[in-house]
Write a protein that holds these residues in place. Sequence first.
Motif, PDB file in Angstrom:
ATOM      1  N   GLN A 308      14.499  22.196  17.417  1.00  0.00           N
ATOM      2  CA  GLN A 308      14.666  21.154  16.638  1.00  0.00           C
ATOM      3  C   GLN A 308      13.773  20.743  15.602  1.00  0.00           C
ATOM      4  O   GLN A 308      14.098  20.232  14.549  1.00  0.00           O
ATOM      5  CB  GLN A 308      15.134  19.859  17.393  1.00  0.00           C
ATOM      6  CG  GLN A 308      16.217  20.045  18.411  1.00  0.00           C
ATOM      7  CD  GLN A 308      15.530  20.061  19.772  1.00  0.00           C
ATOM      8  OE1 GLN A 308      14.696  20.994  19.969  1.00  0.00           O
ATOM      9  NE2 GLN A 308      15.989  19.367  20.859  1.00  0.00           N
ATOM     10  N   ARG A 379      15.196  23.040  24.849  1.00  0.00           N
ATOM     11  CA  ARG A 379      15.200  22.091  23.515  1.00  0.00           C
ATOM     12  C   ARG A 379      15.270  20.633  23.811  1.00  0.00           C
ATOM     13  O   ARG A 379      14.856  19.686  23.319  1.00  0.00           O
ATOM     14  CB  ARG A 379      16.549  22.599  22.605  1.00  0.00           C
ATOM     15  CG  ARG A 379      17.763  22.449  23.282  1.00  0.00           C
ATOM     16  CD  ARG A 379      18.943  23.166  22.634  1.00  0.00           C
ATOM     17  NE  ARG A 379      20.309  22.564  23.303  1.00  0.00           N
ATOM     18  CZ  ARG A 379      20.850  23.162  24.366  1.00  0.00           C
ATOM     19  NH1 ARG A 379      19.974  24.192  25.092  1.00  0.00           N
ATOM     20  NH2 ARG A 379      21.826  22.612  24.626  1.00  0.00           N
ATOM     21  N   HIS A 413      17.870  14.888  20.022  1.00  0.00           N
ATOM     22  CA  HIS A 413      16.938  14.687  18.774  1.00  0.00           C
ATOM     23  C   HIS A 413      15.895  13.659  19.178  1.00  0.00           C
ATOM     24  O   HIS A 413      16.235  12.567  19.891  1.00  0.00           O
ATOM     25  CB  HIS A 413      17.817  14.786  17.676  1.00  0.00           C
ATOM     26  CG  HIS A 413      18.645  15.662  17.508  1.00  0.00           C
ATOM     27  ND1 HIS A 413      18.205  16.760  16.704  1.00  0.00           N
ATOM     28  CD2 HIS A 413      19.987  15.931  17.675  1.00  0.00           C
ATOM     29  CE1 HIS A 413      19.314  17.835  16.683  1.00  0.00           C
ATOM     30  NE2 HIS A 413      20.213  17.416  17.272  1.00  0.00           N
TER      31      HIS A 413
END
Length: 541
Positions: A308, A379, A413
């Motif tokens: 990311q 991730r 995120h």
Amino acid sequence: MEREVMEYDVVIVGGGPSGLSAAIKLAQLSKENNKPLEICLLEKGSEIGAHILSGNVFQPTALNELIPDWKDKNCPLNVPVKKDKLMFLFKKFGISIPSFVMPPMNNHGNYVTSLGNLCRWLATQAEDLGIEIFPGFPAHEILYENDKVVGVRTGDMGIGLNGEQKPGFEAGIDIKAKYTIFGEGCRGHLGKQLIAKYELDMDKDPQHYGIGFKEVWKIKDEVHEEGLVIHTNGWPSAKNTPAGSYLYHADNNEVYLGYVVPLDYENPHLSPFDEFQTWKTHPSIKPYLEGGERLTYGARALIKGGIQSLPSMEFPGGVLVGDNAGTLNFSKIKGSHTAMKSGMLAAEAIFNNIDSGDILEFDEMIAGSWIHTELYKSRNFGPMFHKFGALIGAAFNAIDQLIFRGNLPFTLHHKTPDYACLKPAADMPVIEYPKPDGKISFDKLSSVFLSNTYHEEDQPCHLTLKDSSIPILQNLPMYAEPAQRYCPAGVYEVVEKDSGPEFVINGQNCVHCKTCDIKDPSQNITWVTPEGTGGPNYPNM
């Protein structure tokens, strides 16, 4: 000022795994295709390996591709991992966790080694292929022509504290090349400039970091188990600070042990160094160290934002490789193999375009490689820990990695930069750390002594402040000036004088970890290269 100019086909900045792998691969392609190339590699440390610090359990995937016969060439991979052990620590006891619940932590086929020594060996392979390696020559600034990178300038030697030229002054050299590879490692000061100038991180999450510590100990024979790899998380870190540790049993009765604190922590009273020293006193760890001898100490920031946060790695005239961009796989706590692979791919991209000088398709090559596959599957690892804390985050990551194999149908995120995560000191609990006992736990200055750190004192300080008033007028009242605590080497102090508190920088102590450049809440500290050969001289890290 007139400067000497040297010209090469390719110049490589940094003698770590990515830079050395790029050099070797370029030389191999040159030899295979009977197309001679002039290649040089610059290393700011006094020798290759002097500034290298890593855990290190090494995954040989990229090495197998680069030098398939490494076992026949005295490569220093002598201790295969024999056993993995995972633990969650509470204050007075630890709970073992079955290693199968976290597949990325399975180290079968990997090796316990010193990454510094591995880099020294890689350097000999590069030199055997004709690569020119220049240790003690830090790349100080980037050379541009028409907005294209055309090389680097090495730092001037013999500049006094106030900027004057001393006797024996030597001007830095302009080293120009068709392509420049930047493999400076985590938070490279030139890489940082390139990312900003070319907006390589546009539409990406902010990059995220941790500070990693390492000590090498000689321990008693009865507690040494060659090839044993131990990882822990939990105590002594706070619930919302998912720090973790490692203890790797190497050969010769040595163990490599360390602690990693994510730099998105909230409490400005937290001292990562003291967290590490406290961890060593845990009943699950201390018995390994009792009666042993601490041999070396060091610290280094590590880059862990993952896919990311991974910027574009190409720009006019060159590429970023390895942890200068952020290829570390945080779920494995490994980045040497991905760094090496990125260097190898950079070499291929540059070799294919060396005559045309075209913009490379390096990003596409990264996206099509196993680097991307690894980073994609891991991730959510870091964001889960940040969102849910150490215990719950570990549980969610176990589900992600064990059941879904990193393929959950969503991507988390982490949009807040590490430096912006600190909360006001008045709102956070003060942490009282136990005094070091001098046997298991130690203070900062005696630790820095073991890093063999040296800087010429009569030179401009390489830890620069954009505004010298900020530490006392802003950071001290708001955050109790956290530089005193996040620095692992005692570089920063607030000293009480008759005129009031004064911010002192002991630049000669700096181990080049880059934590201040990352975590300062005002983004007021900028790390630049000191005079050549300055910094730590790690013998076996």
